[in-house]
Structure formats: structure tokens, C-alpha cells
Scaffold this active site. Structure first.
Site, mmCIF file in Angstrom:
data_model
loop_
_atom_site.group_PDB
_atom_site.id
_atom_site.type_symbol
_atom_site.label_atom_id
_atom_site.label_comp_id
_atom_site.label_asym_id
_atom_site.label_seq_id
_atom_site.Cartn_x
_atom_site.Cartn_y
_atom_site.Cartn_z
ATOM 1 N N ASN A 10 -11.529 -14.006 -66.651
ATOM 2 C CA ASN A 10 -12.639 -13.817 -65.825
ATOM 3 C C ASN A 10 -12.456 -12.530 -64.841
ATOM 4 O O ASN A 10 -12.560 -13.208 -63.522
ATOM 5 C CB ASN A 10 -12.951 -15.166 -65.299
ATOM 6 C CG ASN A 10 -14.233 -15.332 -64.459
ATOM 7 O OD1 ASN A 10 -15.096 -14.538 -64.831
ATOM 8 N ND2 ASN A 10 -14.424 -16.206 -63.612
ATOM 9 N N GLU A 36 -12.068 -10.474 -70.989
ATOM 10 C CA GLU A 36 -13.084 -10.247 -69.917
ATOM 11 C C GLU A 36 -12.205 -9.867 -68.695
ATOM 12 O O GLU A 36 -12.212 -10.387 -67.537
ATOM 13 C CB GLU A 36 -13.513 -11.723 -69.389
ATOM 14 C CG GLU A 36 -14.992 -11.518 -68.743
ATOM 15 C CD GLU A 36 -16.095 -12.778 -68.535
ATOM 16 O OE1 GLU A 36 -16.959 -12.547 -67.712
ATOM 17 O OE2 GLU A 36 -15.667 -13.703 -69.113
ATOM 18 N N ASP A 153 -11.713 -15.570 -76.740
ATOM 19 C CA ASP A 153 -12.945 -16.229 -76.573
ATOM 20 C C ASP A 153 -13.899 -15.981 -77.388
ATOM 21 O O ASP A 153 -14.659 -14.907 -77.512
ATOM 22 C CB ASP A 153 -13.564 -15.714 -75.090
ATOM 23 C CG ASP A 153 -14.698 -16.642 -74.576
ATOM 24 O OD1 ASP A 153 -15.339 -17.321 -75.515
ATOM 25 O OD2 ASP A 153 -15.053 -16.216 -73.379
ATOM 26 N N ASN A 155 -16.648 -17.843 -78.098
ATOM 27 C CA ASN A 155 -17.748 -18.300 -77.419
ATOM 28 C C ASN A 155 -19.024 -19.083 -78.366
ATOM 29 O O ASN A 155 -20.057 -18.975 -78.145
ATOM 30 C CB ASN A 155 -18.550 -16.968 -77.009
ATOM 31 C CG ASN A 155 -18.393 -16.399 -75.409
ATOM 32 O OD1 ASN A 155 -18.718 -17.389 -74.620
ATOM 33 N ND2 ASN A 155 -18.148 -15.424 -75.126
#
Length: 270
Positions: A10, A36, A153, A155
Site C-alpha cells: 500500500n 502496490e 494480491d 483481488n
């Protein structure tokens, strides 16, 4: 023993200030996949751009401040691949691959999507292109005597046990029937194994992402979307998987937690 970790940071610059550097220094992992990252390599502090004791590779997005994936390996890679051959996503900072002796390790940041918007269309295009690549990667790796790990990730929460509030999310991106069916094809048709679910088929969770909104973290109202997927023989050697959930909300350095797996499989030679 081979140990690997994956985490959506993040924003790596922010995570570095809040605890990622200390976590990386303490981890026993042989390979760490990050998603990310949201920075060009030259924008990263040296402690995460080229940390001592690691071979670091970064794939930034052509749109500054978005996406970005990284891989840290204690063993020098034989080769590196950015993207998976689909022109639209080559410079999107969503896929990075290291080839090590006997092992291919990838960091994946699959698009998050948003129903009824171009972001969902992008996610669907990515999934359509990525599935045949996963099949090709497995076939080529088997032919060359390598196992494969695709970490990151994804998602998508595959099943009801993979998110706390599944009833209210059935029409939301990340838990749409067509997305779940696609991930099922990754497992059932292409043959990758979700190592967490192999060891813990019943659930619920353990969750890997919690919204910063409200009390999601405190109430463990999360999603399990950060997956370590392995070729079958390597998956059978997985001895443990743990989610490194922070002890408290204040100690988090990302809205995701690292997922770490240990395999009774030799780590690549340095």
C-alpha cells in the site's frame, strides 16, 4: 526449507517509514513479493530499493504513483521477466517474475475492479489474458524442471469462507460469480494450488486485507485475497502458511498483512 512471503505494501515509501524495513530485516524468507509499490525505483529509499543481503527487482507502472510490483531474493536470479506478453499490461506494474535454480517466483497485482466502470473492464481483460499465460508458464516450467510460485494480491475472494461479509458483497468486485469462477479455473483447469487452502480447507479466513474504514481490523472483518499459489508438487511440500497480522491497528504498516509459507523444498543455492 524454502520460505516465501507476499504482501501488498500500500505504497512502499509510506510502509518503509512505518515498519516494512524492520519487517524485511527480520524475515526468514528467501523470497519476498511486494505489490502496490507506487513508486519508481529511484524514488525509493536505499533501504528498500537495494537492501543489504537481497537481490531486488522492481517493476514500476508507466503511470506514476500507481501499481508497481517488486521481488526480493536472497539468491541472484538467473533471469527476470516483466509483464506476461500482453501489450496492454506490459508497463502496468502488475507482474514480475524471477527465474531461480529449480524455481520460478512471480509477484502479481491483479486489478481491483469496480462494477459498472472501466476498471472492471480492465480487470476482466487482464484475467482473460493472464489465464492462458499461467497455463503456459506451468507447462514450460515443468519442461525445464522448475516449480512455480505465483504470489500476490489476486483481488478475488474465491469462496464464502474467504471474506467475513460475503452476503453483502455478492455484487461487488472481488466476489463476483464470474471472478470466483475464473479463480476456480486457475486451480481446477490450470492446476495451481492455493497452499493456504490446502492446509486449511475449512476456514473461515485467515483474512489478509482489512479496510481502513470503521473497525474492520479490530473486528477481523476482512478478505483473504493475498494468495500463494504453487505448482502441485511444490504445494505438497508446503509445511505451513501464516498470516502475519499486526498485533494492533496502530502497528500496521499496510492495510494488508504479509502471508508467509514454508516448504520442505530446498531453497535455491546462492
Amino acid at each position: 526449507m524454502l520460505t516465501v512471503s507476499t504482501v501488498n505494501v500500500n505504497g512502499l515509501r509510506a510502509a518503509a517509514k512505518k515498519g516494512f524495513v524492520e519487517w524485511l530485516a527480520a524475515t526468514e524468507a528467501d523470497v519476498v513479493a511486494c505489490q502496490e509499490v507506487r513508486a519508481e525505483p529511484e524514488q525509493l529509499p536505499a533501504t528498500v530499493r537495494e537492501p543489504q543481503g537481497w537481490h531486488a527487482v522492481h517493476a514500476a507502472c508507466s503511470i506514476k504513483g500507481r501499481n508497481g510490483v517488486s521481488l526480493y531474493s536472497r539468491h541472484e536470479p538467473e533471469s527476470v521477466r516483466t509483464g506476461f506478453g500482453e501489450a496492454e499490461f506490459e508497463d502496468s506494474g502488475r507482474y514480475l517474475e524471477l527465474h531461480l535454480p529449480g524455481l520460478v517466483v512471480a509477484s502479481l497485482y491483479l486489478p481491483s475492479g469496480d462494477v459498472g466502470t472501466p476498471r472492471q473492464d480492465e480487470k476482466e481483460r487482464f484475467m482473460a489474458a493472464f489465464l492462458p499465460y499461467l497455463a503456459e508458464l506451468r507447462a514450460k516450467s515443468e519442461a525445464s524442471g522448475r516449480e512455480v510460485l505465483v504470489m500476490g494480491d489476486w483481488n478475488i475472494a474465491h469462496a464464502e469462507i474467504d471474506l467475513k461479509n460475503w452476503r453483502t458483497n455478492r455484487k461487488n468486485s472481488g466476489f463476483l460469480p464470474e471472478e470466483r469462477a475464473w479463480l476456480g479455473r486457475v486451480f481446477d483447469e490450470v492446476g495451481y494450488v492455493d497452499v493456504q487452502r490446502r492446509l486449511d480447507p475449512e476456514g473461515p479466513g485467515p483474512y489478509t486485507w482489512w479496510s481502513y474504514r470503521g473497525k474492520a481490523f479490530d473486528n477481523d472483518s476482512g478478505w483473504r485475497i493475498d494468495l500463494i499459489c504453487a505448482t502441485p508438487r511444490l504445494a505438497e511440500a508446503c509445511a505451513s502458511v501464516r498470516v502475519e497480522r499486526a498485533a494492533s491497528y496502530e502497528q500496521r504498516w499496510s492495510d494488508h498483512a504479509p502471508v508467509t509459507a514454508r516448504f520442505d523444498h530446498p531453497a535455491p543455492a546462492s
